[in-house]
Each structure stands twice: as C-alpha cells, then as structure tokens.
Design a protein around this motif. Structure first.
Motif, PDB file in Angstrom:
ATOM      1  N   ARG A  28       0.840  -1.307  -0.197  1.00 47.27           N
ATOM      2  CA  ARG A  28       0.005   0.110   0.135  1.00 47.27           C
ATOM      3  C   ARG A  28       0.897   1.302  -0.038  1.00 47.27           C
ATOM      4  O   ARG A  28       0.463   2.204  -0.600  1.00 47.27           O
ATOM      5  N   ILE A  29       1.872   1.197   0.652  1.00 45.32           N
ATOM      6  CA  ILE A  29       2.846   2.374   0.916  1.00 45.32           C
ATOM      7  C   ILE A  29       3.893   2.564  -0.076  1.00 45.32           C
ATOM      8  O   ILE A  29       4.721   3.365  -0.179  1.00 45.32           O
ATOM      9  N   GLY A  30       3.954   1.332  -1.040  1.00 42.93           N
ATOM     10  CA  GLY A  30       4.863   1.317  -2.089  1.00 42.93           C
ATOM     11  C   GLY A  30       6.211   0.828  -1.855  1.00 42.93           C
ATOM     12  O   GLY A  30       7.595   1.235  -2.431  1.00 42.93           O
ATOM     13  N   ALA A  31       6.267   0.166  -0.777  1.00 41.36           N
ATOM     14  CA  ALA A  31       7.863  -0.477  -0.314  1.00 41.36           C
ATOM     15  C   ALA A  31       8.042  -1.889  -0.848  1.00 41.36           C
ATOM     16  O   ALA A  31       8.340  -2.803  -0.543  1.00 41.36           O
ATOM     17  N   ALA A  32       7.698  -1.940  -2.379  1.00 42.60           N
ATOM     18  CA  ALA A  32       8.012  -2.866  -3.184  1.00 42.60           C
ATOM     19  C   ALA A  32       8.378  -2.453  -4.335  1.00 42.60           C
ATOM     20  O   ALA A  32       7.759  -2.176  -5.322  1.00 42.60           O
ATOM     21  N   VAL A  43       7.439 -10.358 -10.480  1.00 40.91           N
ATOM     22  CA  VAL A  43       6.535  -8.853  -9.850  1.00 40.91           C
ATOM     23  C   VAL A  43       7.059  -8.506  -8.776  1.00 40.91           C
ATOM     24  O   VAL A  43       7.787  -8.931  -8.200  1.00 40.91           O
ATOM     25  N   PRO A  44       6.541  -7.102  -8.398  1.00 48.12           N
ATOM     26  CA  PRO A  44       7.518  -6.447  -7.365  1.00 48.12           C
ATOM     27  C   PRO A  44       7.317  -7.245  -6.044  1.00 48.12           C
ATOM     28  O   PRO A  44       5.896  -7.519  -5.690  1.00 48.12           O
ATOM     29  N   THR A  45       8.182  -7.195  -5.156  1.00 49.12           N
ATOM     30  CA  THR A  45       7.954  -8.126  -3.815  1.00 49.12           C
ATOM     31  C   THR A  45       8.222  -7.143  -2.928  1.00 49.12           C
ATOM     32  O   THR A  45       9.297  -6.474  -2.659  1.00 49.12           O
ATOM     33  N   PRO A  46       7.192  -7.094  -1.678  1.00 51.12           N
ATOM     34  CA  PRO A  46       7.338  -6.271  -0.726  1.00 51.12           C
ATOM     35  C   PRO A  46       8.399  -6.362   0.324  1.00 51.12           C
ATOM     36  O   PRO A  46       8.741  -7.674   0.480  1.00 51.12           O
ATOM     37  N   ARG A  47       8.853  -5.561   0.840  1.00 52.30           N
ATOM     38  CA  ARG A  47       9.715  -5.738   2.143  1.00 52.30           C
ATOM     39  C   ARG A  47       9.079  -5.412   3.475  1.00 52.30           C
ATOM     40  O   ARG A  47       7.677  -5.877   3.320  1.00 52.30           O
ATOM     41  N   LEU A  48       9.951  -4.942   4.206  1.00 51.52           N
ATOM     42  CA  LEU A  48       9.049  -4.677   5.750  1.00 51.52           C
ATOM     43  C   LEU A  48       8.747  -5.956   6.552  1.00 51.52           C
ATOM     44  O   LEU A  48       7.961  -5.865   7.542  1.00 51.52           O
ATOM     45  N   LEU A  98      12.539   2.771   7.603  1.00 57.03           N
ATOM     46  CA  LEU A  98      12.671   4.129   6.706  1.00 57.03           C
ATOM     47  C   LEU A  98      13.587   3.964   5.675  1.00 57.03           C
ATOM     48  O   LEU A  98      13.366   4.533   4.458  1.00 57.03           O
ATOM     49  N   ASP A  99      14.670   3.082   6.041  1.00 52.49           N
ATOM     50  CA  ASP A  99      15.539   2.904   4.979  1.00 52.49           C
ATOM     51  C   ASP A  99      14.748   2.048   3.618  1.00 52.49           C
ATOM     52  O   ASP A  99      15.099   2.261   2.505  1.00 52.49           O
ATOM     53  N   ASP A 100      13.928   0.980   4.163  1.00 49.48           N
ATOM     54  CA  ASP A 100      13.350   0.052   3.326  1.00 49.48           C
ATOM     55  C   ASP A 100      12.175   0.867   2.435  1.00 49.48           C
ATOM     56  O   ASP A 100      12.017   0.469   1.291  1.00 49.48           O
ATOM     57  N   TRP A 101      11.826   1.954   2.814  1.00 51.68           N
ATOM     58  CA  TRP A 101      10.704   2.762   2.573  1.00 51.68           C
ATOM     59  C   TRP A 101      11.140   3.887   1.551  1.00 51.68           C
ATOM     60  O   TRP A 101      10.891   3.968   0.441  1.00 51.68           O
ATOM     61  N   ALA A 396      13.263  -8.103  -4.268  1.00 51.43           N
ATOM     62  CA  ALA A 396      13.147  -6.526  -4.741  1.00 51.43           C
ATOM     63  C   ALA A 396      14.500  -5.876  -4.549  1.00 51.43           C
ATOM     64  O   ALA A 396      15.399  -6.113  -3.676  1.00 51.43           O
ATOM     65  N   ALA A 397      14.807  -4.741  -5.265  1.00 55.81           N
ATOM     66  CA  ALA A 397      15.757  -4.185  -5.427  1.00 55.81           C
ATOM     67  C   ALA A 397      15.403  -2.612  -4.915  1.00 55.81           C
ATOM     68  O   ALA A 397      14.498  -2.476  -5.547  1.00 55.81           O
ATOM     69  N   THR A 398      16.421  -1.903  -4.742  1.00 57.66           N
ATOM     70  CA  THR A 398      15.991  -0.469  -4.454  1.00 57.66           C
ATOM     71  C   THR A 398      15.777   0.020  -5.781  1.00 57.66           C
ATOM     72  O   THR A 398      16.461  -0.195  -6.876  1.00 57.66           O
ATOM     73  N   ALA A 399      14.676   1.163  -5.735  1.00 55.92           N
ATOM     74  CA  ALA A 399      14.710   1.827  -7.107  1.00 55.92           C
ATOM     75  C   ALA A 399      15.771   2.620  -7.600  1.00 55.92           C
ATOM     76  O   ALA A 399      16.075   2.482  -8.948  1.00 55.92           O
TER      77      ALA A 399
END
Length: 408
Positions: A28-32, A43-48, A98-101, A396-399
């Motif tokens: 929902r918050i885009g942490a993927a 597909v994008p895989t979420p973290r957190l 904060l780092d993941d997001w 998933a990798a950082t953008a």
C-alpha cells in the motif's frame, strides 16, 4: 524447557499471522520496488517483513515476563532485558523501515545501529567480564568504557554480518534461526549442570529469536512472498548480538575446565554460530576495498552468489549454507558437552570444512527439461547485484542504487 518452547511458539505464531497484513501494508505504501530488467522475479515483492518479526518478539516478551522460570531471567544482570530488547529493537526497526521505504544514508543507518547498541547498554545488557578458569584468576572484569565500546561493537558487527548474508530467500532467517537453536541447546544443557546460572537469560533471548525466524520463514522461503528487508535483517542481527553478549559472560569461572571445551565455548560459540556471516562480511570488505570501492558498495561476490554461479539452484544454495551453519554450531556444542580436549577441535573442523567445500563445489546434477541445475543454471538470468533486500535473483531491489551501511 516447556517455558522456552512456549515463548518460541507464541513468537512464531504471532510473527506468522502478522506477515500478511504487513505485506499488504508494504504494498500500500509502495515498499515494493519495481522489477528491474536484470531481476529474475516477475512481480514487485514487498519488504518490511521485519515489522511482523518485531510484533512477534513483543508478544513473546509479554508471555516470557509472566512465566515463573523465564521471567526472572529477563530481569537479571541489574538490567531490564525486556525493556532493552523493546527499546533497542524498536529503534532499529524504525531505522530499517525508513531505509526500506524511503532510503537512508549509510552513516545515518550506522548511527541508528550504534544508538540501538547504546540502548542495550543503558538498560544493563552489557559484556561485563570475560570468563577465565579459576586457576587463571577467574573472571576478567571490564571497566565501564570497555563494556560500552565492546557491547556496541558486537551489536554493529553482528547486524551488518546478518545483513550481508541476507541475499537469498530464507537464507538470513534460516542461518540466524540455526544459530539461535545452537545457543539455546547449549544454554539448556549448561543450566541443568549449574545452579543459579545466568545462562537462562541467553536461553530466553535465543527462544525469542528462534520463534521470529520460524514464524517468518514460511513466507520468505523460495519463492518468497515478502522480504524482511533491513527492517528484519537489522532486528534479528540485534537480537542475535544480545544473545552473544549475554552468553560470553554467562558461565561462572568455577565451571570452566582447563584444556576442555567448556573453557573456550562461551567465546567460541558466538564465532561458530556467526562463522558464515562473519566470513562473508570480512571477505566482502577486503574484496571491495582492494578494488578501491566502498566496503558497502554492492557486488555479486558473496558466498551465496558463488554457489549460484557454479550451478547450484536457489534452494540448494540456501540448504548448503544451512548445513554449514548447523555443522559449525552444533559440532562445537556437542563436543563441549562430551568434554573433548581442545586439541581435537581443529582437525574435526578441518575435515568438516573439506567435506562441505567439496559438497558446495559439486554441481547440481539434476538435468532435464525443467531447467534446474547443471548447464541449465548457467543459462538463467543472473541474480541482481547484492542488496540487503535482494534475495539473490528473487528479491526486490531498491529503485535507485545507494550505498548503505548494512548492504549485503
């Protein structure tokens, strides 16, 4: 034993149940992060995932503090271990979140790790002394400054070692879980032979860590539905560091035997359970600095990358590293329980290392049309450059690329 099992069970169940809502929240918050061209996952895989692990730890602590045997252990060493774990864990989870997001500068994240170690010290969880046999003067006490410095150093090194090894689905959670299980077994065996030992504190911390890893693994094993991210990797690194700090100074000097493993085990066990993450961390730092790069610059030279490159499948690579960790940790515990002389340890480890090196270098011979192993493995798209949240080809990798203090 029943209370340790209950603490681990509650922690595991709560962690497991919290993962789906945490996954939905991350999406929902885009942490993927979006899938890059070089990524294998589709597909994008979420973290957190670490948020669920923290919730499980909090539930386990709540139960533990109300148990008649385990509860007093959490209040030992003139400290409030439950508060220490909640405060330091909360800070490290916020830092990882904060780092993941949003992404975070390496030095800022390192500052968060140091602050978390400082909170452990503030609540009395410190390395107060080193164990020595009674005929060598007994316990070697550390002054206040050394206690602070060494405790924080152990926390920072352990957090980063765990984050460096977090490169395949289920790898970090499995390795840390095995390490925690070995620590728990050693603690329980020793507590049965010693009266009023402080080892019970280490045991309950290890039970919490086992529950966190077991509860998360079903969602994280290949193919992973969610990654723990820095949020989880730094959290389990912190809890593992806490167990290592407590175990080193848990054995009374009167219980130590000259030329026997119990003399060395409180110091050797932390090294044994951390042998793979520490080796990977040291080799990565040497490799990157010798190439003129930052020690935290991403690359594909980690142990798990090498296993993939020689043809092992994703799951087989993870299982090989599980076996490595299990062998080192439990061989040391088993030999110490039997009271084997210290001189026996080096050749046993040398033989074990040779066997595992041969095993890890042998190509996965399964061939066929399913594309797994052997020559087929070489034709697969290579895993992405490492990142604390890239699970070796399915993560998933950082953008945007960024160097971090805990990139693995």
């Amino acid at each position: 034993m029943r209370e340790y099992f209950l603490v681990a069970l509650v922690t595991a169940v709560v962690t497991y149940l919290l993962v789906p809502p945490v996954r939905a929240f991350a999406l929902r918050i885009g942490a993927a992060p979006e899938v890059r061209e070089r990524d294998v996952h589709k597909v994008p895989t979420p973290r957190l995932g670490g948020l669920a692990m923290f919730g499980g730890m909090a539930a386990g602590l709540l139960v533990a503090t109300n148990l008649p045997y385990v509860g007093p252990a959490l209040a030992q060493q003139s400290g409030q271990t439950a508060m220490a774990l909640l405060a330091a864990g909360g800070l490290i989870v916020v830092t990882g979140f904060l780092d993941d997001w949003l992404g975070m500068d390496a030095l800022v994240k390192l500052g968060g790790q140091i602050a978390a170690g400082g909170l452990l010290v503030y609540y009395g969880v410190t390395l107060r002394y080193l164990p020595l046999p009674s005929n060598m003067g007994g316990e070697l006490s550390l002054d206040t400054n050394l206690q602070v410095v060494i405790t924080i150093l152990i926390v920072v090194v352990t957090i980063n070692a765990v984050n460096f090894v977090d490169g395949l689905d289920g790898l970090a959670a499995g390795i840390v879980g095995i390490a925690a299980l070995a620590t728990l077994v050693y603690s329980m065996v020793l507590s049965q032979s010693l009266q009023a030992t402080r080892i019970n504190l280490t045991a309950v911390v290890a039970a919490l860590l086992i529950g966190m890893c077991i509860g998360f693994l079903p969602h994280n094993f290949n193919p992973a539905k969610i990654f723990m991210g820095d949020t989880g990797a730094m959290l389990i690194g912190l809890i593992l560091a806490t167990s290592l700090v407590t175990i080193i100074s848990s054995v009374p000097s009167a219980a130590l035997q000259v030329n026997r493993f119990p003399l060395l085990l409180p110091v050797l066990l932390p090294v044994a359970v951390m042998v793979l993450p520490l080796a990977d961390l040291i080799m990565a730092v040497v490799r990157r600095t010798s190439a003129g790069q930052s020690p935290f610059a991403p690359d594909r030279g980690h142990l798990h990358h090498r296993l993939l490159d020689i043809g092992h499948s994703h799951r087989r690579s993870v299982l090989i590293m599980y076996a490595w960790t299990f062998l080192f940790a439990f061989a040391l515990v088993a030999l110490s329980v039997e009271g084997v002389p210290v001189a026996v340890f080096p050749p046993i480890i040398a033989v074990a290392l040779a066997i595992l090196v041969l095993l890890s270098r042998q190509r996965w011979r399964t061939t066929g049309r399913n594309g797994r192993g052997g020559a087929h493995a070489a034709n697969r798209m290579p895993p992405p450059a490492d990142s604390s949240d890239s699970q070796s080809g399915t993560a998933a990798a950082t953008a945007t690329p960024r160097a971090t203090a805990t990139t693995g």
